[in-house]
Design a protein around this motif. Sequence first.
Motif, mmCIF file in Angstrom:
data_model
loop_
_atom_site.group_PDB
_atom_site.id
_atom_site.type_symbol
_atom_site.label_atom_id
_atom_site.label_comp_id
_atom_site.label_asym_id
_atom_site.label_seq_id
_atom_site.Cartn_x
_atom_site.Cartn_y
_atom_site.Cartn_z
ATOM 1 N N ASP A 78 -40.438 10.063 4.698
ATOM 2 C CA ASP A 78 -41.218 10.219 3.473
ATOM 3 C C ASP A 78 -40.475 11.059 2.452
ATOM 4 O OD1 ASP A 78 -43.193 8.717 4.619
ATOM 5 O OD2 ASP A 78 -44.403 10.439 5.269
ATOM 6 N N ALA A 79 -39.844 12.157 2.948
ATOM 7 C CA ALA A 79 -39.103 13.028 2.028
ATOM 8 C C ALA A 79 -37.919 12.290 1.407
ATOM 9 C CB ALA A 79 -38.636 14.276 2.772
ATOM 10 N N GLU A 80 -37.211 11.496 2.240
ATOM 11 C CA GLU A 80 -36.088 10.733 1.705
ATOM 12 C C GLU A 80 -36.559 9.707 0.680
ATOM 13 O OE1 GLU A 80 -34.180 9.158 5.129
ATOM 14 O OE2 GLU A 80 -33.023 10.990 5.531
ATOM 15 N N SER A 81 -37.742 9.104 0.960
ATOM 16 C CA SER A 81 -38.282 8.147 -0.017
ATOM 17 C C SER A 81 -38.608 8.837 -1.332
ATOM 18 C CB SER A 81 -39.528 7.476 0.562
ATOM 19 O OG SER A 81 -40.099 6.597 -0.376
ATOM 20 N N ASP A 82 -39.259 10.050 -1.228
ATOM 21 C CA ASP A 82 -39.568 10.802 -2.448
ATOM 22 C C ASP A 82 -38.288 11.182 -3.195
ATOM 23 O OD1 ASP A 82 -42.216 10.598 -1.813
ATOM 24 O OD2 ASP A 82 -42.342 12.582 -0.874
ATOM 25 N N LEU A 83 -37.267 11.568 -2.393
ATOM 26 C CA LEU A 83 -36.002 11.948 -3.027
ATOM 27 C C LEU A 83 -35.387 10.758 -3.762
ATOM 28 C CD1 LEU A 83 -33.839 14.101 -3.467
ATOM 29 C CD2 LEU A 83 -32.804 13.395 -1.286
ATOM 30 N N GLY A 84 -35.485 9.563 -3.170
ATOM 31 C CA GLY A 84 -34.961 8.373 -3.846
ATOM 32 C C GLY A 84 -35.686 8.109 -5.148
ATOM 33 N N SER A 85 -37.023 8.300 -5.090
ATOM 34 C CA SER A 85 -37.794 8.096 -6.329
ATOM 35 C C SER A 85 -37.395 9.108 -7.392
ATOM 36 C CB SER A 85 -39.289 8.222 -6.026
ATOM 37 O OG SER A 85 -39.683 7.228 -5.106
ATOM 38 N N LEU A 86 -37.212 10.377 -6.949
ATOM 39 C CA LEU A 86 -36.806 11.417 -7.895
ATOM 40 C C LEU A 86 -35.433 11.108 -8.498
ATOM 41 C CD1 LEU A 86 -37.988 14.611 -5.989
ATOM 42 C CD2 LEU A 86 -38.968 13.663 -8.093
ATOM 43 N N ARG A 87 -34.543 10.631 -7.664
ATOM 44 C CA ARG A 87 -33.201 10.294 -8.169
ATOM 45 C C ARG A 87 -33.267 9.169 -9.200
ATOM 46 N NH1 ARG A 87 -29.850 10.613 -2.466
ATOM 47 N NH2 ARG A 87 -29.518 12.903 -2.482
ATOM 48 N N SER A 88 -34.141 8.172 -8.906
ATOM 49 C CA SER A 88 -34.287 7.072 -9.875
ATOM 50 C C SER A 88 -34.848 7.578 -11.194
ATOM 51 C CB SER A 88 -35.211 5.995 -9.282
ATOM 52 O OG SER A 88 -34.662 5.460 -8.104
ATOM 53 N N SER A 89 -35.879 8.471 -11.067
ATOM 54 C CA SER A 89 -36.466 9.035 -12.287
ATOM 55 C C SER A 89 -35.441 9.870 -13.044
ATOM 56 C CB SER A 89 -37.676 9.896 -11.928
ATOM 57 O OG SER A 89 -38.671 9.124 -11.297
ATOM 58 N N LEU A 90 -34.632 10.612 -12.296
ATOM 59 C CA LEU A 90 -33.603 11.440 -12.923
ATOM 60 C C LEU A 90 -32.585 10.575 -13.664
ATOM 61 C CD1 LEU A 90 -32.496 14.294 -13.299
ATOM 62 C CD2 LEU A 90 -31.227 14.001 -11.142
ATOM 63 N N ALA A 91 -32.225 9.468 -13.039
ATOM 64 C CA ALA A 91 -31.262 8.577 -13.700
ATOM 65 C C ALA A 91 -31.831 8.002 -14.998
ATOM 66 C CB ALA A 91 -30.860 7.453 -12.742
ATOM 67 N N LEU A 92 -33.115 7.621 -14.955
ATOM 68 C CA LEU A 92 -33.737 7.088 -16.166
ATOM 69 C C LEU A 92 -33.810 8.147 -17.260
ATOM 70 C CD1 LEU A 92 -36.662 5.031 -14.580
ATOM 71 C CD2 LEU A 92 -34.578 4.138 -15.640
ATOM 72 N N MET A 93 -34.143 9.402 -16.852
ATOM 73 C CA MET A 93 -34.202 10.476 -17.840
ATOM 74 C C MET A 93 -32.841 10.768 -18.445
ATOM 75 S SD MET A 93 -36.871 13.164 -16.157
ATOM 76 C CE MET A 93 -38.573 12.707 -15.936
ATOM 77 N N GLN A 94 -31.825 10.701 -17.601
ATOM 78 C CA GLN A 94 -30.470 10.923 -18.127
ATOM 79 C C GLN A 94 -30.092 9.832 -19.122
ATOM 80 O OE1 GLN A 94 -28.137 11.164 -14.571
ATOM 81 N NE2 GLN A 94 -28.444 13.398 -14.358
ATOM 82 N N GLN A 95 -30.460 8.606 -18.836
ATOM 83 C CA GLN A 95 -30.183 7.528 -19.775
ATOM 84 C C GLN A 95 -30.919 7.758 -21.098
ATOM 85 O OE1 GLN A 95 -31.223 3.886 -17.845
ATOM 86 N NE2 GLN A 95 -29.564 4.038 -16.315
ATOM 87 N N GLU A 96 -32.217 8.196 -20.961
ATOM 88 C CA GLU A 96 -32.983 8.455 -22.193
ATOM 89 C C GLU A 96 -32.389 9.620 -22.980
ATOM 90 O OE1 GLU A 96 -36.075 7.864 -24.936
ATOM 91 O OE2 GLU A 96 -35.240 6.628 -23.309
ATOM 92 N N ARG A 97 -31.915 10.631 -22.268
ATOM 93 C CA ARG A 97 -31.277 11.772 -22.953
ATOM 94 C C ARG A 97 -30.029 11.345 -23.688
ATOM 95 N NH1 ARG A 97 -28.390 16.010 -19.215
ATOM 96 N NH2 ARG A 97 -27.073 14.147 -19.109
ATOM 97 N N ASP A 98 -29.227 10.520 -23.047
ATOM 98 C CA ASP A 98 -28.006 10.047 -23.715
ATOM 99 C C ASP A 98 -28.330 9.234 -24.964
ATOM 100 O OD1 ASP A 98 -26.575 11.284 -21.732
ATOM 101 O OD2 ASP A 98 -26.333 9.460 -20.510
ATOM 102 N N ARG A 99 -29.402 8.433 -24.827
ATOM 103 C CA ARG A 99 -29.785 7.634 -25.990
ATOM 104 C C ARG A 99 -30.226 8.516 -27.162
ATOM 105 N NH1 ARG A 99 -34.131 5.674 -28.364
ATOM 106 N NH2 ARG A 99 -35.516 6.705 -26.873
ATOM 107 N N LEU A 100 -31.028 9.562 -26.812
ATOM 108 C CA LEU A 100 -31.486 10.463 -27.860
ATOM 109 C C LEU A 100 -30.337 11.233 -28.483
ATOM 110 C CD1 LEU A 100 -34.743 11.830 -26.192
ATOM 111 C CD2 LEU A 100 -34.576 10.227 -28.109
ATOM 112 N N ARG A 101 -29.392 11.623 -27.693
ATOM 113 C CA ARG A 101 -28.231 12.319 -28.233
ATOM 114 C C ARG A 101 -27.468 11.441 -29.239
ATOM 115 N NH1 ARG A 101 -25.641 15.406 -22.938
ATOM 116 N NH2 ARG A 101 -27.171 17.134 -22.897
ATOM 117 N N SER A 102 -27.399 10.143 -28.868
ATOM 118 C CA SER A 102 -26.699 9.235 -29.798
ATOM 119 C C SER A 102 -27.454 9.099 -31.105
ATOM 120 C CB SER A 102 -26.512 7.861 -29.135
ATOM 121 O OG SER A 102 -27.788 7.252 -28.910
ATOM 122 N N GLU A 103 -28.817 9.184 -31.002
ATOM 123 C CA GLU A 103 -29.599 9.109 -32.226
ATOM 124 C C GLU A 103 -29.449 10.373 -33.058
ATOM 125 O OE1 GLU A 103 -33.590 8.348 -31.124
ATOM 126 O OE2 GLU A 103 -33.225 6.243 -30.548
#
Length: 344
Positions: A78-103
Amino acid sequence: MALGRARGGERRIDYWPGFVDALSTLLLVFVFLLTVFVLVQFFLTREMAGKDDAMARLQAQIRELTDLLALERTSRDDAESDLGSLRSSLALMQQERDRLRSEIVAPPDEAEQAAARGRAEALASQLAQQKDVAAQALSQIDLLNQQIAALRRQMAALEEALAISESKDKESQAKLADLGRRLNVALAQRVQELTRFRSEFFGRLRAILGDRPDIRIVGDRFVFQSEVFFDPGSAGIRPEAIPALDKLAEAIAALEKEIPSDIAWVLRVDGHTDNRPIQTPQFPSNWELSAARAIAVVQYLVGKGIQPVHLVAAGFGEYQPIDAADSDEARAKNRRIELKLTER
């Protein structure tokens, strides 16, 4: 007179003392072996019972640890599954941050630039929070891995202890089986020898009392038909039976002198009747009649000097027939007095 001269002219060798010595030795060996077997059986049974309890406790601990291990594995998954979800969310947030920086680098106007900076700050805050949650999840996974490793070590130790216990239990069972086999062989040999000596003793009684059809050997007992000693329905010894009882008393008296005093033996006198009911003031049932006849024989032998400690009287009534047929011949066989040489 001729018979007396013939006996006086030749020496007779008495083998009977040797037979009695051998019989007494065999009885002592038999009792000793039986005692050893009982003691060994008792201690091995106690040891095996203790090992069974220990094995049951070990198996219960193994089952409990197995359940805990399964629970820990589920928690880790369960913890590994939660960690995978967190990593996916982190990756999406990083993509959104990069996009905002470009703006922010080339915004169309100041209002949009301010809005972009606000969104970037919010995403940065969320990203920091997600990183903290991911770090906590990784720490929890490490702790679970350590606990699983400790449980595995405990299970390995318990399985090793269980294997050792099972090995010792198998060795004990093998020793017990070997001891039982050897003891059974020894007892079988002693029983065969004891049976042979008893047959020789009864043969000697047969020679003393004469070859009469109303006196016979049945198994390990010397059997007299009741008519040899008693009238029908009576427990009084017939005068005609006195010579036979006197010879029997002589043989038992000689036996008392030959058997060592440290051997506990008795001559059991058993009274038996047929199945015809008897109801008299003196004997309300066949129980009383059979017991009275056995007691009468014992009392006569005591009167002839036989020690009471070596005599036992028992009444069986009609309940131990040797011939179950419903005929006068069968009933005659069942009316009997039996002598049995046995341990006290």
